[in-house]
Design an enzyme around this catalytic site. Structure first.
Site, PDB file in Angstrom:
ATOM      1  N   LYS A 111       0.821  -1.205   0.000  1.00  0.00           N
ATOM      2  CA  LYS A 111       0.000   0.000   0.000  1.00  0.00           C
ATOM      3  C   LYS A 111       0.866   1.272   0.000  1.00  0.00           C
ATOM      4  CE  LYS A 111      -3.917  -2.382   0.586  1.00  0.00           C
ATOM      5  NZ  LYS A 111      -3.513  -3.778   0.834  1.00  0.00           N
TER       6      LYS A 111
HETATM    7  C1  PLP Z   1      -4.247  -4.956   0.547  1.00  0.00           C
HETATM    8  C2  PLP Z   1      -3.457  -6.217   0.523  1.00  0.00           C
HETATM    9  C3  PLP Z   1      -3.750  -7.259  -0.365  1.00  0.00           C
HETATM   10  C4  PLP Z   1      -4.912  -7.188  -1.315  1.00  0.00           C
HETATM   11  O1  PLP Z   1      -4.715  -6.240  -2.314  1.00  0.00           O
HETATM   12  P1  PLP Z   1      -5.952  -5.690  -3.159  1.00  0.00           P
HETATM   13  O2  PLP Z   1      -5.414  -4.609  -3.991  1.00  0.00           O
HETATM   14  O3  PLP Z   1      -6.939  -5.209  -2.153  1.00  0.00           O
HETATM   15  O4  PLP Z   1      -6.476  -6.850  -3.946  1.00  0.00           O
HETATM   16  C5  PLP Z   1      -2.926  -8.365  -0.365  1.00  0.00           C
HETATM   17  N1  PLP Z   1      -1.894  -8.475   0.494  1.00  0.00           N
HETATM   18  C6  PLP Z   1      -1.595  -7.508   1.368  1.00  0.00           C
HETATM   19  C7  PLP Z   1      -0.464  -7.704   2.299  1.00  0.00           C
HETATM   20  C8  PLP Z   1      -2.360  -6.342   1.416  1.00  0.00           C
HETATM   21  O5  PLP Z   1      -2.057  -5.376   2.292  1.00  0.00           O
END
Ligand code: PLP
Length: 498
Positions: A111
């Protein structure tokens, strides 16, 4: 370039879309004309992450000039925000498989790649839109978005952020990251409910007339830091473009050769970014959507039916514990070549019955590009153990779901022969209990003791951003019922506009 809603003819500027997040009709914004097939290897050959980011973003954010984009990008991706100078390093597991490490940012999850940049985009958009009021960012998190958004927006002038996370749906480390968050313009609340509850409640608040009137009265404006916002989604394209260039630069694949990606998926933002990179001309072969036991998407890719009427499970990959994937709406938009009427009907169906399905012909079309599968917690544990002991690579439970799905497909004879990149979405140290269990280590009461054990075993140091959490005071420990979220938001509005 204009942006349009996935549900109607509503059209806005990119800065408006950034600022408001969700379209007024409840739809999501998408570029009106997509920069299709506008990238080739020569454009990105040997380029740094920053240069690559500029090349990608200039195509989408035409309301900003080049030098402004470069300034923002330079502030987002540097040695104070990332602990690896390549930003997204590529590791080789074996000759067929690489791992793209997306977790070297401030909060140790992928993120950060969008949320290190997003506050700059948002504040610049605010200025362009001549918006003088406070921006109120509401964010639902399945664990990682919340912290990355808080870290991105803390004490950013003119912005305020409220985060809601499922009380029992995040790892101890993720919870601690949010409970100890520093900054004056923030609010963090646990809810007695799951991520879907938090996300759908916020979507409702975003389109609630009463509360929007109240915000307007206070001279403020709502926005979102979830991947429903184009400012979250589009910067995620950059690392697919960068990864492709790295693969070719390193001689792993040829310039004209395509590669598959396996993406551990929750809200469908990350894998949608891979799809958009492919649309831009990056030779991605199959996009493999990996799920945990909350396998709505795996079932969809198998049957064409999206059905969220099912039990919800808390798993060892909590950031993927999602039944209603927001960005699925954008996916439907692209599949139908922008048939907003069809999308609108499907979304209404989903909202009312929790279920929708696409026609056979469309599923056939999807199958040419996407595949989906899933593994459970037990298998995830085995994959972590196998990857560490047999391939000397320590991966977190989310990444292990992706790798496990790859291995599963390989056993079934389904791999393509193309090079495959596993998108690694979090640092393994964000999940000490699950990691210790998988590696046969005792699970400590205190997660920091587990981190010491993991370090002693693997030799991988503890990222400072995690290590320092043990010395920080708990600031936010309140839990509310999901039905109380509107009241919490009202209080947040009052505090922010006082
Ligand atoms: C947010 C997240 C996901 C999922 O990603 P999306 O874009 O919501 O599909 C997978 N793994 C981790 C560690 C995340 O923080």
């Amino acid at each position: 370039m204009k942006y349009r809603s996935t549900r109607s003819d509503e059209r806005v500027t990119s800065t408006y879309a950034l600022l408001h997040g969700l379209a007024a009709d409840g739809g999501l914004y998408v570029p009106e004309t997509f920069p299709e097939n506008t990238l080739v290897y020569d454009d990105i050959k040997g380029k740094s992450y920053i240069d690559t980011a500029c090349i990608v973003l200039e195509k989408f954010f035409t309301d900003f000039n080049r030098s402004d984009i470069r300034k923002m990008v330079e502030k987002a991706y540097n040695s104070t925000t990332f602990d690896d100078e390549r930003i997204v390093p590529l590791r080789s597991l074996d000759t067929d498989v690489s791992v793209a490490e997306l977790f070297h940012g401030r909060t140790a999850a992928f993120k950060d790649l969008a949320l290190s940049l997003f506050p700059y985009l948002l504040t610049a958009a605010k200025e362009k839109e001549k918006e003088v009021g406070q921006i109120l960012i509401l964010t639902a998190t399945s664990g990682d978005t919340g912290k990355a958004a808080l870290e991105g927006f803390k004490d950013v002038e003119g912005t305020n952020i409220a985060v809601f996370y499922p009380e029992d749906g995040v790892s101890p480390m993720q919870k601690l990251q949010m409970q100890t968050q520093e900054g004056q313009n923030i609010s963090v609340t646990a809810i007695d409910g799951n991520f879907d509850d938090a996300q759908s409640m916020l979507k409702r608040i975003f389109t609630d007339k009463e509360i929007n009137d109240y915000v307007a009265e206070k001279g403020a404006v709502f926005s979102s830091a979830n991947s429903i916002n184009i400012g979250r989604l589009l910067p995620q394209i950059i690392y697919y473009v960068f990864t492709y260039a790295s693969l070719v630069d390193d001689g792993v694949i040829g310039e004209k050769e395509s590669f598959d990606v396996v993406v551990p998926t929750g809200n469908f933002g990350n894998i949608l970014a891979a799809y958009l990179a492919k649309k831009m001309g990056i030779p991605v072969g199959t996009l493999i959507c990996a799920s945990n036991r909350n396998k709505v998407l795996a079932d969809f890719f198998a049957t064409g039916v999206y059905d969220m009427n099912r039990d919800f499970y808390v798993t060892t990959s909590p950031s993927m514990d999602i039944l209603l994937s927001s960005n699925f709406e954008r996916f439907l938009y692209y599949l139908t070549n922008g048939d907003v009427d069809a999308v609108k009907v499907w979304e209404k169906e989903l909202q009312e019955t929790g279920k929708m399905s696409v026609p056979e012909a469309l599923l056939k079309k999807i199958d040419l590009t996407f595949a989906g599968d899933w593994i459970d917690d037990e298998e995830t544990k085995n994959v972590i153990n196998y990857a560490y002991n047999d391939e000397t690579y320590l991966m977190d439970p989310h990444t292990a779901v992706a790798y496990g799905v790859y291995l599963k497909r390989k056993r079934q004879g389904l791999v393509s022969g193309r090079h495959t990149v596993i998108m690694s979405t979090a640092h393994p140290y964000k999940f000490p209990p699950a990691m210790c269990r998988a590696l046969g280590l005792p699970v400590d009461e205190n997660p920091f003791d587990s981190l010491e054990r993991l370090t002693a075993l693997s030799g991988i140091g503890i990222p400072y951003s995690l290590k320092r959490l043990q010395d920080l005071p708990l600031r936010f420990t309140e839990t509310v019922d999901k039905s109380e979220m509107k009241r919490t938001v009202t209080k947040f509005i009052d505090d922010a506009t006082r």
